[in-house]
Motif scaffolding. Structure first.
Motif, PDB file in Angstrom:
ATOM      1  N   GLY A 106       0.725  -1.080  -0.043  1.00 55.68           N
ATOM      2  CA  GLY A 106       0.049  -0.151   0.071  1.00 55.68           C
ATOM      3  C   GLY A 106       0.931   1.190  -0.012  1.00 55.68           C
ATOM      4  N   PRO A 107       0.306   2.310   0.503  1.00 55.70           N
ATOM      5  CA  PRO A 107       1.133   3.777   0.470  1.00 55.70           C
ATOM      6  C   PRO A 107       2.305   3.773   1.313  1.00 55.70           C
ATOM      7  CG  PRO A 107      -1.311   4.148   0.861  1.00 55.70           C
ATOM      8  CD  PRO A 107      -1.093   2.581   1.099  1.00 55.70           C
ATOM      9  N   VAL A 108       2.448   2.858   2.403  1.00 52.92           N
ATOM     10  CA  VAL A 108       3.679   2.538   3.046  1.00 52.92           C
ATOM     11  C   VAL A 108       4.834   2.033   2.178  1.00 52.92           C
ATOM     12  CG1 VAL A 108       5.033   1.511   5.071  1.00 52.92           C
ATOM     13  CG2 VAL A 108       2.540   2.157   5.210  1.00 52.92           C
ATOM     14  N   GLY A 109       4.440   1.368   1.018  1.00 51.99           N
ATOM     15  CA  GLY A 109       5.501   0.753   0.230  1.00 51.99           C
ATOM     16  C   GLY A 109       6.259   1.879  -0.614  1.00 51.99           C
ATOM     17  N   VAL A 110       5.161   2.884  -1.028  1.00 50.12           N
ATOM     18  CA  VAL A 110       5.601   4.008  -1.862  1.00 50.12           C
ATOM     19  C   VAL A 110       6.501   4.749  -1.148  1.00 50.12           C
ATOM     20  CG1 VAL A 110       4.868   5.819  -3.151  1.00 50.12           C
ATOM     21  CG2 VAL A 110       3.327   3.853  -3.216  1.00 50.12           C
ATOM     22  N   VAL A 111       6.269   4.957   0.042  1.00 49.54           N
ATOM     23  CA  VAL A 111       7.205   5.798   1.107  1.00 49.54           C
ATOM     24  C   VAL A 111       8.613   5.001   1.240  1.00 49.54           C
ATOM     25  CG1 VAL A 111       7.267   6.819   3.478  1.00 49.54           C
ATOM     26  CG2 VAL A 111       5.030   6.718   2.319  1.00 49.54           C
ATOM     27  N   PHE A 112       8.444   3.995   1.240  1.00 48.38           N
ATOM     28  CA  PHE A 112       9.851   3.275   1.558  1.00 48.38           C
ATOM     29  C   PHE A 112      10.701   3.313   0.482  1.00 48.38           C
ATOM     30  CE2 PHE A 112      12.220  -0.708   0.740  1.00 48.38           C
ATOM     31  CZ  PHE A 112      13.107  -0.846   1.906  1.00 48.38           C
ATOM     32  N   VAL A 113      10.137   3.180  -0.990  1.00 44.03           N
ATOM     33  CA  VAL A 113      10.822   3.447  -2.064  1.00 44.03           C
ATOM     34  C   VAL A 113      11.515   4.760  -2.271  1.00 44.03           C
ATOM     35  CG1 VAL A 113      10.624   3.280  -4.733  1.00 44.03           C
ATOM     36  CG2 VAL A 113       9.481   1.370  -3.254  1.00 44.03           C
ATOM     37  N   LEU A 114      10.473   5.679  -1.966  1.00 39.32           N
ATOM     38  CA  LEU A 114      11.100   7.231  -2.187  1.00 39.32           C
ATOM     39  C   LEU A 114      12.110   7.176  -1.077  1.00 39.32           C
ATOM     40  CD1 LEU A 114       7.673   9.197  -2.319  1.00 39.32           C
ATOM     41  CD2 LEU A 114       9.371   8.672  -4.072  1.00 39.32           C
ATOM     42  N   SER A 115      11.800   6.829   0.225  1.00 36.63           N
ATOM     43  CA  SER A 115      13.048   6.963   1.158  1.00 36.63           C
ATOM     44  C   SER A 115      14.421   6.206   0.611  1.00 36.63           C
ATOM     45  CB  SER A 115      12.608   6.242   2.552  1.00 36.63           C
ATOM     46  OG  SER A 115      11.339   6.728   2.881  1.00 36.63           O
ATOM     47  N   VAL A 116      14.482   5.165   0.170  1.00 41.17           N
ATOM     48  CA  VAL A 116      15.563   4.462  -0.222  1.00 41.17           C
ATOM     49  C   VAL A 116      16.300   5.149  -1.247  1.00 41.17           C
ATOM     50  CG1 VAL A 116      16.395   2.522  -1.436  1.00 41.17           C
ATOM     51  CG2 VAL A 116      14.851   2.115   0.300  1.00 41.17           C
ATOM     52  N   TRP A 117      15.557   6.119  -2.356  1.00 39.28           N
ATOM     53  CA  TRP A 117      16.159   6.738  -3.542  1.00 39.28           C
ATOM     54  C   TRP A 117      16.709   8.091  -2.719  1.00 39.28           C
ATOM     55  CZ3 TRP A 117      17.995   5.038  -7.782  1.00 39.28           C
ATOM     56  CH2 TRP A 117      17.509   3.962  -8.372  1.00 39.28           C
ATOM     57  N   ILE A 118      16.056   8.494  -1.914  1.00 44.61           N
ATOM     58  CA  ILE A 118      16.454   9.876  -1.148  1.00 44.61           C
ATOM     59  C   ILE A 118      17.779   9.488  -0.384  1.00 44.61           C
ATOM     60  CG2 ILE A 118      16.051  11.613   0.715  1.00 44.61           C
ATOM     61  CD1 ILE A 118      12.972  11.508  -0.374  1.00 44.61           C
ATOM     62  N   VAL A 119      17.854   8.426   0.401  1.00 48.62           N
ATOM     63  CA  VAL A 119      19.109   7.941   0.940  1.00 48.62           C
ATOM     64  C   VAL A 119      20.410   7.787  -0.183  1.00 48.62           C
ATOM     65  CG1 VAL A 119      20.132   6.477   2.230  1.00 48.62           C
ATOM     66  CG2 VAL A 119      17.900   7.238   2.968  1.00 48.62           C
ATOM     67  N   GLY A 120      19.857   7.404  -1.182  1.00 49.85           N
ATOM     68  CA  GLY A 120      20.978   7.055  -2.528  1.00 49.85           C
ATOM     69  C   GLY A 120      21.526   8.242  -2.910  1.00 49.85           C
ATOM     70  N   VAL A 121      20.565   9.331  -3.030  1.00 55.22           N
ATOM     71  CA  VAL A 121      21.044  10.673  -3.412  1.00 55.22           C
ATOM     72  C   VAL A 121      21.909  11.378  -2.461  1.00 55.22           C
ATOM     73  CG1 VAL A 121      20.193  12.630  -4.334  1.00 55.22           C
ATOM     74  CG2 VAL A 121      19.059  10.875  -5.206  1.00 55.22           C
ATOM     75  N   SER A 122      21.428  11.202  -1.140  1.00 49.95           N
ATOM     76  CA  SER A 122      22.506  11.846  -0.424  1.00 49.95           C
ATOM     77  C   SER A 122      23.748  11.292   0.001  1.00 49.95           C
ATOM     78  CB  SER A 122      21.624  11.620   1.249  1.00 49.95           C
ATOM     79  OG  SER A 122      20.233  12.065   1.053  1.00 49.95           O
ATOM     80  N   THR A 123      23.977   9.973  -0.079  1.00 54.51           N
ATOM     81  CA  THR A 123      25.170   9.330  -0.157  1.00 54.51           C
ATOM     82  C   THR A 123      26.022   9.796  -1.525  1.00 54.51           C
ATOM     83  OG1 THR A 123      23.929   7.357   0.709  1.00 54.51           O
ATOM     84  CG2 THR A 123      26.252   7.013  -0.463  1.00 54.51           C
ATOM     85  N   PHE A 124      25.541   9.977  -2.466  1.00 55.09           N
ATOM     86  CA  PHE A 124      26.385  10.630  -3.790  1.00 55.09           C
ATOM     87  C   PHE A 124      26.741  12.004  -3.609  1.00 55.09           C
ATOM     88  CE2 PHE A 124      24.556   6.875  -6.111  1.00 55.09           C
ATOM     89  CZ  PHE A 124      25.605   6.175  -6.404  1.00 55.09           C
ATOM     90  N   ILE A 125      25.812  12.658  -2.751  1.00 55.14           N
ATOM     91  CA  ILE A 125      26.185  14.192  -2.546  1.00 55.14           C
ATOM     92  C   ILE A 125      27.516  14.115  -1.607  1.00 55.14           C
ATOM     93  CG2 ILE A 125      25.404  16.033  -1.153  1.00 55.14           C
ATOM     94  CD1 ILE A 125      22.644  15.688  -2.003  1.00 55.14           C
ATOM     95  N   TYR A 126      27.623  13.330  -0.682  1.00 53.59           N
ATOM     96  CA  TYR A 126      28.776  13.245   0.315  1.00 53.59           C
ATOM     97  C   TYR A 126      29.933  12.490  -0.431  1.00 53.59           C
ATOM     98  CZ  TYR A 126      26.292  14.524   4.301  1.00 53.59           C
ATOM     99  OH  TYR A 126      25.380  15.288   5.380  1.00 53.59           O
ATOM    100  N   ALA A 127      29.595  11.748  -1.480  1.00 55.14           N
ATOM    101  CA  ALA A 127      30.768  11.248  -2.117  1.00 55.14           C
ATOM    102  C   ALA A 127      31.433  12.116  -3.180  1.00 55.14           C
ATOM    103  CB  ALA A 127      30.224   9.883  -3.097  1.00 55.14           C
ATOM    104  N   GLY A 128      30.533  12.920  -3.852  1.00 55.74           N
ATOM    105  CA  GLY A 128      31.074  13.851  -4.599  1.00 55.74           C
ATOM    106  C   GLY A 128      32.035  15.050  -3.769  1.00 55.74           C
ATOM    107  N   ALA A 129      31.371  15.387  -2.429  1.00 56.60           N
ATOM    108  CA  ALA A 129      32.157  16.379  -1.835  1.00 56.60           C
ATOM    109  C   ALA A 129      33.383  15.543  -1.343  1.00 56.60           C
ATOM    110  CB  ALA A 129      31.323  16.804  -0.560  1.00 56.60           C
ATOM    111  N   LEU A 130      33.513  14.382  -1.013  1.00 57.42           N
ATOM    112  CA  LEU A 130      34.788  13.722  -0.663  1.00 57.42           C
ATOM    113  C   LEU A 130      35.629  13.619  -1.822  1.00 57.42           C
ATOM    114  CD1 LEU A 130      36.446  12.150   1.250  1.00 57.42           C
ATOM    115  CD2 LEU A 130      35.110   9.983   0.751  1.00 57.42           C
ATOM    116  N   PHE A 131      35.137  13.622  -3.298  1.00 57.59           N
ATOM    117  CA  PHE A 131      36.003  13.423  -4.157  1.00 57.59           C
ATOM    118  C   PHE A 131      36.664  14.594  -4.459  1.00 57.59           C
ATOM    119  CE2 PHE A 131      36.310  14.404  -8.792  1.00 57.59           C
ATOM    120  CZ  PHE A 131      37.329  13.415  -9.111  1.00 57.59           C
TER     121      PHE A 131
END
Length: 316
Positions: free
Chosen positions: A244-269
């Motif tokens: 249901g809607p909880v699954g949609v929130v979970f998918v959005l959360s996973v991708w937001i965390v992924g984007v956040s990870t690449f933001i720090y990876a770029g800064a570290l680079f």
């Protein structure tokens, strides 16, 4: 006599390991472990969900009565969702009251701005760790974090507007809109994080050192969103039917965390590139100093040699 194969293999493994540890990716992996950047990325993703999402919803509430606008539609367009996945996200954010008072909207915006300042604080701490800078806590830093929020709002609006414009462009010329969206996202994200790092780090890092990392952030986040455009619709559809809607929130959360990870990876680079550049400059300077000292010693030896020559013997 040739060395035994196991010994040669061991030496080869050691050489490969040493080269890896000295390479830029190897240093980056070690720095990630030392700074626990994965944990900071998770915290950043959680802050995005808890603090940035209310700001997006509050801003979207001001445009909810205009056709083709709203938080759910904007998020679906941002991730490139279509069909059932887009309707699921729109339904998740589309359940608003028919009217909202001015003071209620103003209170929501103020609360969202205060919460969003916490996102700036989390990023500031992570950027200070990445650039090996001492933590600064003062009234001035709090003001800077609050000043960062309006620019964050403009940044989100710029991404949404670019998505809308490129969608229209793609309708007129097939394929051109996608290329324009990629370029515009890279440029907008690069400029935003170039300025954000400069502000949140209190101007302690030069603009020149911040630029490569900001470009890396723009490229990595844009690439992540392009991958999300291919994978995310099926994930949302499956999770919607399963949970249901909880699954949609979970998918959005996973991708937001992924984007956040690449933001720090770029800064570290960017930080590692600046560190390598300083090390090379220091090595060149030390080499020049050594050559100068060696030349001076040669000159002294020549003078001593001339002064130490034996005097010619007297005649008779």
């Amino acid at each position: 006599m040739s060395l035994p194969v196991p010994r040669r293999t061991a030496r080869f493994v050691v050489r490969v390991r040493v080269r890896w540890e000295r390479s830029l990716p190897g240093v980056g992996v070690r720095r990630v472990r030392e700074l626990s950047l994965d944990t900071h990325a998770l915290a950043f993703g959680a802050q995005q969900l808890l603090c940035t999402a209310p700001l997006v919803v509050a801003v979207g509430a001001m445009f909810r009565h205009r056709p083709g606008h709203g938080t759910g539609i904007a998020i679906a367009r941002f991730f490139g969702l279509e069909g059932e996945s887009a309707r699921a996200v729109e339904g998740l954010f589309g359940r608003t009251s028919p009217s909202i008072g001015f003071w209620a909207l103003l209170l929501s915006l103020v609360t969202a701005v205060v919460f969003a300042a916490g996102v700036g604080a989390v990023q500031q701490r992570a950027f200070e760790l990445i650039w090996d800078l001492p933590t600064v806590r003062s009234v001035r830093t709090s003001v800077q974090q609050l000043a960062w929020v309006p620019v964050l709002t403009l940044f989100v609006l710029a991404l949404l507007v670019s998505s809308r414009l490129t969608a229209r462009l793609d309708a007129q010329s097939d394929g051109l809109g996608d290329a324009a969206m990629i370029v515009s996202r890279v440029v907008v994200v690069t400029l935003f994080y170039w300025w954000s790092q400069r502000l949140l780090l209190a101007r302690r890092v030069p603009w020149r050192d911040l630029l490569p990392g900001s470009i890396a952030i723009g490229v990595l986040t844009t690439g992540t969103l392009e991958v999300a455009h291919l994978i995310m619709p099926e994930q949302i559809t499956w999770q919607l039917h399963a949970y249901g809607p909880v699954g949609v929130v979970f998918v959005l959360s996973v991708w937001i965390v992924g984007v956040s990870t690449f933001i720090y990876a770029g800064a570290l680079f960017g930080a590692l590139l600046a560190e390598r550049r300083r090390e090379r400059a220091t090595a060149v300077l030390e080499a020049e100093v050594s050559v100068t000292e060696f030349d001076d010693l040669d000159d002294l030896d020549d003078v001593d040699g001339l002064g130490g020559l034996p005097a010619p013997a007297a005649a008779g």
